[in-house]
Design a protein around this motif. Structure first.
Motif, mmCIF file in Angstrom:
data_model
loop_
_atom_site.group_PDB
_atom_site.id
_atom_site.type_symbol
_atom_site.label_atom_id
_atom_site.label_comp_id
_atom_site.label_asym_id
_atom_site.label_seq_id
_atom_site.Cartn_x
_atom_site.Cartn_y
_atom_site.Cartn_z
ATOM 1 N N GLY A 8 0.826 -1.212 0.000
ATOM 2 C CA GLY A 8 0.000 0.000 0.000
ATOM 3 C C GLY A 8 0.855 1.254 0.000
ATOM 4 N N SER A 11 0.164 5.334 -1.458
ATOM 5 C CA SER A 11 -0.800 6.344 -1.004
ATOM 6 C C SER A 11 -0.892 6.370 0.514
ATOM 7 C CB SER A 11 -2.174 5.989 -1.612
ATOM 8 O OG SER A 11 -3.185 6.847 -1.137
ATOM 9 N N GLN A 34 -0.803 0.257 -7.588
ATOM 10 C CA GLN A 34 -0.496 1.478 -8.338
ATOM 11 C C GLN A 34 1.024 1.681 -8.347
ATOM 12 O OE1 GLN A 34 -2.964 5.012 -7.225
ATOM 13 N NE2 GLN A 34 -3.259 3.862 -5.313
ATOM 14 N N ASP A 46 -1.375 -6.951 -7.557
ATOM 15 C CA ASP A 46 -2.664 -6.930 -6.869
ATOM 16 C C ASP A 46 -2.610 -7.994 -5.775
ATOM 17 O OD1 ASP A 46 -5.340 -7.304 -6.073
ATOM 18 O OD2 ASP A 46 -6.041 -6.589 -8.024
ATOM 19 N N LEU A 47 -2.813 -7.580 -4.544
ATOM 20 C CA LEU A 47 -2.706 -8.508 -3.414
ATOM 21 C C LEU A 47 -3.759 -9.610 -3.450
ATOM 22 C CD1 LEU A 47 -1.876 -6.052 -0.507
ATOM 23 C CD2 LEU A 47 -0.422 -7.907 -1.349
ATOM 24 N N ARG A 48 -4.762 -9.461 -4.299
ATOM 25 C CA ARG A 48 -5.772 -10.511 -4.412
ATOM 26 C C ARG A 48 -5.255 -11.711 -5.201
ATOM 27 N NH1 ARG A 48 -10.394 -6.630 -6.628
ATOM 28 N NH2 ARG A 48 -8.528 -5.965 -7.732
ATOM 29 N N ALA A 74 -1.639 -1.847 2.786
ATOM 30 C CA ALA A 74 -2.664 -1.918 1.744
ATOM 31 C C ALA A 74 -3.987 -2.365 2.356
ATOM 32 C CB ALA A 74 -2.246 -2.885 0.638
ATOM 33 N N VAL A 96 -8.062 -8.616 0.079
ATOM 34 C CA VAL A 96 -7.002 -7.608 0.224
ATOM 35 C C VAL A 96 -6.592 -7.474 1.695
ATOM 36 C CG1 VAL A 96 -6.321 -5.209 -0.158
ATOM 37 C CG2 VAL A 96 -7.948 -6.308 -1.732
ATOM 38 N N VAL A 123 -1.828 -3.205 9.452
ATOM 39 C CA VAL A 123 -2.674 -2.051 9.751
ATOM 40 C C VAL A 123 -4.138 -2.477 9.765
ATOM 41 C CG1 VAL A 123 -3.311 0.295 9.138
ATOM 42 C CG2 VAL A 123 -0.964 -0.475 8.762
ATOM 43 N N SER A 124 -4.730 -2.433 10.954
ATOM 44 C CA SER A 124 -6.149 -2.735 11.133
ATOM 45 C C SER A 124 -6.927 -1.430 11.157
ATOM 46 C CB SER A 124 -6.332 -3.528 12.428
ATOM 47 O OG SER A 124 -7.687 -3.792 12.679
ATOM 48 N N LYS A 142 -11.113 -6.491 9.317
ATOM 49 C CA LYS A 142 -10.062 -5.995 10.205
ATOM 50 C C LYS A 142 -10.015 -6.803 11.507
ATOM 51 C CE LYS A 142 -8.406 -2.589 7.650
ATOM 52 N NZ LYS A 142 -7.061 -2.698 7.038
ATOM 53 N N VAL A 171 -7.629 8.771 9.749
ATOM 54 C CA VAL A 171 -6.368 9.350 9.278
ATOM 55 C C VAL A 171 -6.647 10.029 7.941
ATOM 56 C CG1 VAL A 171 -3.980 8.872 8.628
ATOM 57 C CG2 VAL A 171 -5.073 7.518 10.442
ATOM 58 N N MET A 175 -8.220 7.498 1.221
ATOM 59 C CA MET A 175 -9.319 6.581 1.577
ATOM 60 C C MET A 175 -10.390 7.309 2.389
ATOM 61 S SD MET A 175 -9.245 3.120 3.927
ATOM 62 C CE MET A 175 -8.397 2.057 2.773
HETATM 63 P P1 NAI Z 1 -5.222 4.653 0.781
HETATM 64 O O1 NAI Z 1 -6.405 4.251 -0.019
HETATM 65 O O2 NAI Z 1 -4.726 6.052 0.718
HETATM 66 O O3 NAI Z 1 -4.000 3.679 0.464
HETATM 67 C C1 NAI Z 1 -4.198 2.297 0.342
HETATM 68 C C2 NAI Z 1 -3.212 1.736 -0.665
HETATM 69 O O4 NAI Z 1 -3.444 0.326 -0.782
HETATM 70 C C3 NAI Z 1 -3.368 2.338 -2.061
HETATM 71 O O5 NAI Z 1 -2.123 2.799 -2.547
HETATM 72 C C4 NAI Z 1 -3.914 1.178 -2.883
HETATM 73 O O6 NAI Z 1 -3.486 1.188 -4.235
HETATM 74 C C5 NAI Z 1 -3.365 -0.030 -2.134
HETATM 75 N N1 NAI Z 1 -4.177 -1.200 -2.424
HETATM 76 C C6 NAI Z 1 -5.517 -1.324 -2.290
HETATM 77 N N2 NAI Z 1 -5.921 -2.506 -2.754
HETATM 78 C C7 NAI Z 1 -4.815 -3.154 -3.198
HETATM 79 C C8 NAI Z 1 -4.599 -4.414 -3.812
HETATM 80 N N3 NAI Z 1 -5.607 -5.241 -4.099
HETATM 81 N N4 NAI Z 1 -3.339 -4.754 -4.135
HETATM 82 C C9 NAI Z 1 -2.309 -3.916 -3.900
HETATM 83 N N5 NAI Z 1 -2.456 -2.715 -3.329
HETATM 84 C C10 NAI Z 1 -3.698 -2.332 -2.992
HETATM 85 O O7 NAI Z 1 -5.612 4.259 2.277
HETATM 86 P P2 NAI Z 1 -4.969 4.625 3.710
HETATM 87 O O8 NAI Z 1 -5.951 5.463 4.397
HETATM 88 O O9 NAI Z 1 -3.567 5.017 3.602
HETATM 89 O O10 NAI Z 1 -5.077 3.176 4.377
HETATM 90 C C11 NAI Z 1 -3.962 2.378 4.715
HETATM 91 C C12 NAI Z 1 -4.439 1.317 5.694
HETATM 92 O O11 NAI Z 1 -4.917 1.961 6.865
HETATM 93 C C13 NAI Z 1 -5.594 0.468 5.171
HETATM 94 O O12 NAI Z 1 -5.402 -0.868 5.566
HETATM 95 C C14 NAI Z 1 -6.795 1.060 5.870
HETATM 96 O O13 NAI Z 1 -7.836 0.124 6.011
HETATM 97 C C15 NAI Z 1 -6.194 1.457 7.190
HETATM 98 N N6 NAI Z 1 -6.943 2.464 7.915
HETATM 99 C C16 NAI Z 1 -7.127 3.721 7.396
HETATM 100 C C17 NAI Z 1 -7.850 4.653 8.107
HETATM 101 C C18 NAI Z 1 -8.088 6.034 7.607
HETATM 102 O O14 NAI Z 1 -8.858 6.777 8.241
HETATM 103 N N7 NAI Z 1 -7.473 6.471 6.521
HETATM 104 C C19 NAI Z 1 -8.435 4.341 9.413
HETATM 105 C C20 NAI Z 1 -8.166 3.013 9.874
HETATM 106 C C21 NAI Z 1 -7.441 2.120 9.139
#
Ligand code: NAI
Length: 239
Positions: A8, A11, A34, A46-48, A74, A96, A123-124, A142, A171, A175
């Protein structure tokens, strides 16, 4: 030297983890679906898809050497994801958020165990503990991730490989911004969300990166199997 695999990494929290690790002198292997900027080596997968993950990790290891820590950032938080949503959405979310972590661990943990040195951070989310009807699939995934981490911590501990979990509240990343954008009044949605955090602000990706860095560093060498809130106090009031 230390080589940290960050998923991940393109981003939000993952991108901040990459930045801070490099500032501290670690070499960073980045994986995302990405393209990723600013890592020492990066691979798109793709992690899937287990095969694609194995291939990507193989590329990264050839470039930088064995992985000494993993930070799995991710994740997906689908719009929808209620109890009524279809199996496909639930499976995708699990694939994922939960299996993505498992697929990555399968690639890198055996080497860590053989070297008796390694740390994993997953990261949960605070949503693992607080039911939100529109986030049912996300919350369930999660919670599953957290319990898997506890099992992994127990299994790997004899080989000095640690596994810990970070559970953030809101955060300010793409997302979260996407979830505000779906509201009728995005500014009001953001303001309401800020109010849920006693410290009076959203978390920054850097706030999350700090804890991840601590948990992969030797400074946390006696910590494993833990789930650590990172929530501006939100967990206190929502309990
Ligand atoms: P984000 O959407 O900005 O970044 C997530 C990244 O994961 C992206 O770069 C995306 O391309 C990648 N990703 C998604 N699906 C993928 C796949 N199938 N294969 C490979 N890469 C993949 O999200 P953010 O906010 O940075 O989230 C990071 C982690 O933190 C996630 O696990 C999210 O659930 C967790 N989280 C985020 C919160 C928030 O408020 N932003 C709150 C609690 C947890």
């Amino acid at each position: 030297g230390e080589v940290v695999l960050v998923s991940g990494a393109a981003s939000g929290i993952g991108a901040a983890v990459v930045q801070r690790l490099r500032a501290e002198g670690a070499r960073v292997a980045a994986l995302d679906r990405q393209p990723v900027d600013g890592a020492d080596a990066s691979a798109q997968a793709d992690l899937r898809a287990g095969e694609a993950v194995a291939q990507a990790v193989g590329q990264l290891v050839s470039a930088l050497g064995p992985v000494t820590s993993l930070v799995h950032c991710a994740g997906v938080c689908p719009a929808g994801g209620t109890l009524d949503d279809d199996d496909a959405l639930w499976l995708d979310t699990y694939s994922v958020n939960v299996l993505g972590a498992l697929r990555l661990m399968r690639q890198v943990v055996p080497g860590m165990r053989a070297r008796r040195h390694g740390a994993v951070v997953l990261v949960s989310s605070i949503n693992a503990r607080f039911a939100t009807p529109t986030l049912a699939a996300y919350a369930a995934s999660k919670a599953a991730l957290e319990e898997m981490a506890r099992t992994a911590a127990l299994e790997f501990a004899p080989d000095n490989v640690r596994v810990n979990v970070i559970a953030p509240a809101s955060v300010d990343t793409p997302m979260l911004q996407a979830s505000f954008a779906r509201a009728d009044d995005p500014d009001a949605a953001r303001a309401r969300n800020v109010q849920r955090h006693p410290l009076g602000r959203l978390g920054t990706p850097g706030d999350a990166a700090e804890l991840a860095l601590f948990l992969v560093s030797p400074r946390s060498g006696w910590i494993t199997g833990g789930t650590f809130p990172l929530d501006g106090g939100a967990g206190v009031t929502r309990r």
